[in-house]
Design a protein around this motif. Sequence first.
Motif, PDB file in Angstrom:
ATOM      1  N   PRO A 177      -3.296 -10.990   4.819  1.00 51.93           N
ATOM      2  CA  PRO A 177      -3.857 -10.941   6.009  1.00 51.93           C
ATOM      3  C   PRO A 177      -4.124  -9.513   6.473  1.00 51.93           C
ATOM      4  O   PRO A 177      -3.710  -8.605   5.940  1.00 51.93           O
ATOM      5  N   ILE A 178      -5.129  -9.355   7.620  1.00 55.26           N
ATOM      6  CA  ILE A 178      -5.281  -8.101   8.245  1.00 55.26           C
ATOM      7  C   ILE A 178      -5.331  -7.855   9.659  1.00 55.26           C
ATOM      8  O   ILE A 178      -5.863  -8.966  10.350  1.00 55.26           O
ATOM      9  N   TYR A 201      -9.684  -9.331  -0.906  1.00 62.66           N
ATOM     10  CA  TYR A 201      -9.987 -10.134   0.279  1.00 62.66           C
ATOM     11  C   TYR A 201      -8.917  -9.771   1.370  1.00 62.66           C
ATOM     12  O   TYR A 201      -7.634  -9.769   1.261  1.00 62.66           O
ATOM     13  N   ALA A 202      -9.481  -9.655   2.785  1.00 65.88           N
ATOM     14  CA  ALA A 202      -8.582  -9.914   3.872  1.00 65.88           C
ATOM     15  C   ALA A 202      -8.934 -11.180   4.776  1.00 65.88           C
ATOM     16  O   ALA A 202     -10.048 -11.545   4.597  1.00 65.88           O
ATOM     17  N   ALA A 211     -11.510  -6.776  12.607  1.00 66.09           N
ATOM     18  CA  ALA A 211     -11.894  -6.115  11.425  1.00 66.09           C
ATOM     19  C   ALA A 211     -13.088  -6.908  10.746  1.00 66.09           C
ATOM     20  O   ALA A 211     -13.959  -6.146   9.951  1.00 66.09           O
ATOM     21  N   TYR A 212     -13.295  -7.915  10.993  1.00 66.11           N
ATOM     22  CA  TYR A 212     -14.412  -8.970  10.315  1.00 66.11           C
ATOM     23  C   TYR A 212     -15.668  -8.153  10.909  1.00 66.11           C
ATOM     24  O   TYR A 212     -16.658  -7.844  10.263  1.00 66.11           O
ATOM     25  N   ASP A 251     -14.344  -8.565   0.915  1.00 63.99           N
ATOM     26  CA  ASP A 251     -14.720  -9.421   1.988  1.00 63.99           C
ATOM     27  C   ASP A 251     -13.790  -9.692   2.872  1.00 63.99           C
ATOM     28  O   ASP A 251     -12.640  -9.722   2.302  1.00 63.99           O
ATOM     29  N   ILE A 252     -14.085  -9.998   4.096  1.00 62.94           N
ATOM     30  CA  ILE A 252     -13.109 -10.396   5.179  1.00 62.94           C
ATOM     31  C   ILE A 252     -13.445 -11.653   5.455  1.00 62.94           C
ATOM     32  O   ILE A 252     -14.512 -11.858   6.093  1.00 62.94           O
TER      33      ILE A 252
END
Length: 317
Positions: A177-178, A201-202, A211-212, A251-252
């Motif tokens: 997770p982010i 990946y986040a 964040a995306y 990538d997010i």
Amino acid sequence: MYIPSLADMLVAHERIKPHIHRTPVLTSQYLNDLTGAELFFKCENLQKAGAFKARGASNAVFGLTAEQAAKGVATHSSGNHGTCLSYAAGRRGIPCTVVMPRTAPQAKKDAVRGYGGRVVECEPSTTSREAVFAEVVAETGAEFVHPYNDPRVIAGQGTCSKELVEQVSGLDAVIAPIGGGGMISGTCLTLSNLMPQIKIYAAEPEQADDAYRSFRAGHIIADDAPVTVADGLKVPLKDLTWHFVQNHVTDILTASEQEIIDAMLLIWKRMKIVMEPSSAVPLATIIKNKDVFAGKRVGVIITGGNVDLDMLPWQQK
């Protein structure tokens, strides 16, 4: 800005070993069949104080000089970092103050106090959090241990993926997770040095997707007070975590509130483990993006298990 190195992470791991668990990696054939991937869940929900943040907090606390430690530590946190900093401070026998949103889960406030920490409440916005925190530091002179934008914390979080690649060989990807990016930054720090072929990946809630949006815009976009069931992922990236995200994340991916709740319930039912909504976001995004992960060996970091058992999201109407 000091960017932590692989050496910092390795020193951190030796420093914190007496204070953390080497958490297990679990698998589920059902979830493998569902996603078409081989998933390896690194269970930081079974970590000391119930979250991965015990790693970074312990590294920061036990790395303090005696003079620094005497004044104690302080932070602002929606829950897990505050809990884990209180845990580490308690292990060292020094005071800890945590500024928490008044809307934070009662279970997390109770956990901070249970480890001997002092809770000071603020309004549920970044602006209020930082203003109240400034008052606390002025009053106590405590050492600020930022929840994620701190090289000591990031080096500590990097020990999680070091263990993961020692426990599972041949990973193609790791997903976590982010929110503010502490775990992702630690993952980037470790894997970019030890296993640069592994894609990182986040996973983020759609309703807190700064964040995306930052990743796609090429600069930090901060939300002040997003609303999501994943209460641990409401905070924005900062300069240090942005460095790692920008340079090392593949990538997010995002998931809706319902997708997060469904994934959380699925893990509870199928794996029989307690984990919080923030920890379900990676599985939610894997299920949503099966084509990205199909046929791959994927490390999935379950970041924490500090959920309010009286407020489970699938019971809320």
